[in-house]
Design a protein around this motif. Structure first.
Motif, PDB file in Angstrom:
ATOM      1  N   GLY A 166      -4.408  14.390  12.794  1.00 33.67           N
ATOM      2  CA  GLY A 166      -3.432  14.165  11.543  1.00 33.67           C
ATOM      3  C   GLY A 166      -3.296  12.878  10.891  1.00 33.67           C
ATOM      4  N   GLU A 167      -3.295  11.874  11.885  1.00 31.25           N
ATOM      5  CA  GLU A 167      -3.159  10.546  11.486  1.00 31.25           C
ATOM      6  C   GLU A 167      -4.731  10.024  10.680  1.00 31.25           C
ATOM      7  OE1 GLU A 167      -2.540   8.345  14.885  1.00 31.25           O
ATOM      8  OE2 GLU A 167      -0.692   8.951  15.195  1.00 31.25           O
ATOM      9  N   LEU A 177      -6.740  12.231   9.220  1.00 29.62           N
ATOM     10  CA  LEU A 177      -6.547  12.938   7.879  1.00 29.62           C
ATOM     11  C   LEU A 177      -5.510  12.143   6.969  1.00 29.62           C
ATOM     12  CD1 LEU A 177      -6.554  16.379   9.222  1.00 29.62           C
ATOM     13  CD2 LEU A 177      -8.277  15.665   7.799  1.00 29.62           C
ATOM     14  N   TYR A 178      -4.676  11.607   7.156  1.00 24.82           N
ATOM     15  CA  TYR A 178      -3.720  10.933   6.517  1.00 24.82           C
ATOM     16  C   TYR A 178      -4.260   9.743   5.752  1.00 24.82           C
ATOM     17  CZ  TYR A 178       0.898   8.861   4.857  1.00 24.82           C
ATOM     18  OH  TYR A 178       1.498   8.197   4.109  1.00 24.82           O
ATOM     19  N   TYR A 184      -6.912  16.832   2.351  1.00 27.31           N
ATOM     20  CA  TYR A 184      -6.605  16.240   3.732  1.00 27.31           C
ATOM     21  C   TYR A 184      -5.049  15.905   4.059  1.00 27.31           C
ATOM     22  CZ  TYR A 184     -11.293  14.206   3.560  1.00 27.31           C
ATOM     23  OH  TYR A 184     -12.876  14.164   3.789  1.00 27.31           O
ATOM     24  N   SER A 190      -3.480  17.465   7.088  1.00 31.37           N
ATOM     25  CA  SER A 190      -2.792  16.568   8.115  1.00 31.37           C
ATOM     26  C   SER A 190      -1.394  16.802   8.443  1.00 31.37           C
ATOM     27  CB  SER A 190      -2.722  15.322   7.278  1.00 31.37           C
ATOM     28  OG  SER A 190      -1.863  14.249   8.064  1.00 31.37           O
ATOM     29  N   THR A 232       3.883  12.691   6.066  1.00 31.45           N
ATOM     30  CA  THR A 232       2.756  13.460   5.366  1.00 31.45           C
ATOM     31  C   THR A 232       4.002  14.238   3.958  1.00 31.45           C
ATOM     32  OG1 THR A 232       3.028  15.078   7.131  1.00 31.45           O
ATOM     33  CG2 THR A 232       1.050  13.704   6.469  1.00 31.45           C
TER      34      THR A 232
END
Lengths: 261, 387
Positions: free
Chosen positions: B264-265, B267-268, B281, B285, B309
């Motif tokens: 997730g990080e 992707l962020y 993304y 994320s 997010t």
């Protein structure tokens, strides 16, 4: 009904010292010796070369993808599926790509497979040879002795088990012959070995028999006589028919339902 | 130790989230869960990395006795120091050599795998604190038992040499030794990993990436190596590749919540770096963070990322562009859901920070740096709303 008179047999107490104890002692010592012989004879775990590792782990990767595909997004899954199915079908991960489609090698001519069989043979020999020797030794020296009387009554069926080597029809089954004591020792010393040698010792036949009955799953998967190309083809088919359900679909709603602040 | 700005990537997330772990840290968390890959994990964290990325001292969360059986990489420095101070006593109390064939093993206690694990972990702790003598003693005992040709010991010896070398020249010599070993036997996995770790600590990232790719070609089921590769790619700003690597990790360990959060990080970071498809993304994320929380209740990093997010989805992007979704990708959830998620995350973060800074016994175990970062995030939020 008249009471059956209790059989009494006068035994020389020396029987106890010169048969019962020697047999027990020898059995224990053989067990210990066998443990160390097995440890010394054990061949080091087989080392695979890089192409073999690559072949096996690539197959594992396919299996992992099939099992855990739901963790990645549909597009990511599609990319991996296309790549792996294609590579599996073309035999890109095979150890010997030029031997693709020739079927499994004969395990008898494959030196690597022979080595594995030799290891098994060694284990079996370490069990059979001392077994035979001691049986012969006991037969030669101690056959025909009645050595102890069990402290509990038994039915007639036990006669053949407990009085092996003593052909007396009317003797009570409580009496026990030396050969039967030997047989009892074979199966009864397990806990003694556990105490002496630790629980994973090689002295007990039980463990060896279990081992020979059900070889590990890993051995079956990559063992000799298995054609890796066939495995890859099968796995490619499995992956290509897999239905994909993305775990992250609707996860936000699941989360909102489950989390209470 | 020098700071490592390259590690976190050039984006502003890194600075905002001071608690974003360096790769090896998140790796280690995973490790705590999946002890099966114990041997593998250790091999990657080089000596320098151990010191650079070790988490700040925490409470007496780790019991003394059990910590010697844990992989030492995630021990806080104070505990490592404690351990290595006890090393001489411990080394004296254990027999100096145990042979599997000796007669004395009949009546003395049988050797156990724990003993050798203790030696290995003790050695690593001693190296961390600079007690090279004890470390050498541990190494010698391990060598006496398993032989110098043991693959794992070759890697451990290399690690020892890396630790005692003072400058880059000495390190390069160790690297050459590794290469000599690998030339003889290319299937020596522990040494291969040490070589990659050394390349990384020598700041030869491209070489390390190449070597890792080569290694993963022959060993694609190595979760640790994939995670390491993902991290190296992220440090180079190559988020696509990094995401691919983390997805591979998830295919091997699908329930590793820290990897979900890590993905997730990344992707962020990819979303805010202005790459094409930021929408996609960001939505993924968000869902990754949701999943990590689903797998692990009260997971601080998960809530942190969720708040980040959702906050970005609420403020940054106009609703219209979100409608343009591609067919294969899940679109971001509607704004109402996002809002509710944001509220939940804020509330949860507040709760976690409040309870664990108060010293509640059941709420210990959180990383202090992560708590501080969460607090900072909450503070900026309140400042914004009061304005």
């Amino acid at each position: 009904m008249a009471q059956v008179p209790v059989q009494t047999i006068h035994r020389d107490p020396q029987l106890f010292y010169w048969i019962l104890i020697p047999i027990t002692l020898v059995m224990i010592l053989t067990g210990v010796l066998r443990h160390y012989a097995t440890v010394l004879m054990a061949s080091a775990p087989k080392k695979f070369d890089l192409p073999t590792i690559r072949e096996q782990r690539s197959l594992m990767r396919g299996i992992n993808l099939r099992a855990n595909a739901n963790a990645v997004s549909p597009s990511s899954f599609q990319v991996r599926k296309d790549y792996l199915v294609n590579a599996f079908e073309n035999g890109a991960f095979l150890k010997e790509p030029d031997k693709k489609g020739q079927g499994a090698p004969n395990p008898m001519t494959d030196p690597a497979a022979m080595e594995g069989m030799m290891g098994m043979m060694k284990g079996n020999m370490a069990m059979i040879v001392p077994q035979t020797l001691i049986m012969g030794w006991i037969n030669a020296f101690f056959s025909g002795f009645v050595i102890i009387k069990l402290p509990f009554p038994l039915t007639i069926k036990f006669k053949s088990m407990l009085q092996a080597g003593v052909a007396t029809r009317d003797m009570d089954p409580q009496w026990m012959s030396s050969i039967s004591w030997y047989v009892l020792c074979i199966f009864g010393l397990q806990s003694v070995f556990n105490y002496l040698l630790g629980s994973d010792n090689a002295a007990s036949q039980m463990a060896q028999q279990m081992g020979s009955m059900g070889p590990g799953a890993g051995a079956q998967m990559f063992g000799p006589g298995v054609d890796p190309d066939k495995q890859f083809q099968g796995e490619a088919e499995n992956i290509s028919v897999l239905a994909h359900h993305y775990t992250l679909e609707g996860v936000e709603n699941r989360l909102l339902e489950s989390v209470r602040v | 130790m020098e700071g490592s700005p390259t590690k976190e990537g050039p984006t502003s997330v890194a600075s905002a989230k001071s608690s974003v772990p360096s790769s090896s840290l998140s790796f280690r968390n995973m490790h705590r869960v999946f002890t099966a890959s114990r041997t593998a994990l250790k091999s990657f964290s080089s000596y320098a990395d151990l010191i650079r990325s070790s988490p700040p001292p925490s409470s007496s969360f780790y019991a003394m006795t059990s910590s010697l059986l844990h992989p030492p990489a995630h021990l806080p420095p104070t505990v490592a120091l404690q351990l290595s101070q006890q090393a001489p006593i411990l080394l004296q109390s254990t027999p100096s050599s145990i042979s599997p064939y000796s007669l004395s093993s009949l009546w003395s206690a049988a050797e156990s795998p724990e003993l050798w694990m203790t030696y290995e972990n003790l050695m690593l702790s001693c190296l961390r604190t600079g007690d090279e003598e004890s470390a050498h003693l541990c190494l010698e005992r391990l060598t006496a038992r398993f032989g110098a040709e043991n693959e794992r010991l070759m890697a451990l010896r290399g690690l020892f040499q890396e630790a005692i070398s003072d400058d880059d020249a000495a390190l390069k010599q160790v690297l050459e030794e590794y290469e000599a070993i690998l030339k003889k036997d290319s299937s020596n996995i522990p040494v291969t990993k040490r070589r990659i770790a050394l390349l990384k600590s020598l700041k030869k990232t491209p070489e390390a990436i190449t070597a890792l790719n080569q290694f993963l070609d022959s060993s694609p089921t190595d979760a640790e190596a994939w995670a390491e590769l993902a991290d190296l790619y992220a440090s180079q700003g190559m988020y696509q590749q990094s995401i691919f690597g983390l997805e591979e990790v998830l295919l091997i360990t699908p329930y590793a919540w820290n990897i979900h959060a890590r993905l997730g990080e990344i992707l962020y970071m990819a979303a805010i770096s202005g790459e094409a498809g930021a929408e996609k993304y960001l939505a993924e994320s968000l869902r990754r963070f949701c999943r990590s929380i689903e797998l692990c209740d009260d997971y601080l990093r998960g809530y942190y990322g969720l708040k980040l997010t959702t906050g970005r989805l609420l403020t940054g992007v106009p609703q219209a562009s979100r409608q343009a979704k591609s067919d294969s990708v899940l679109a971001a959830p509607d704004s109402k859901t996002v809002e509710r998620l944001n509220e939940t995350a804020t509330a949860k973060l507040t709760e976690i920070v409040r309870l664990s800074t108060r010293g509640d016994a059941a709420w210990g175990g959180y990383d202090k740096a992560e708590l501080i970062a969460a607090k900072a995030l909450l503070d900026t939020d309140t400042v914004k709303t009061t304005r």
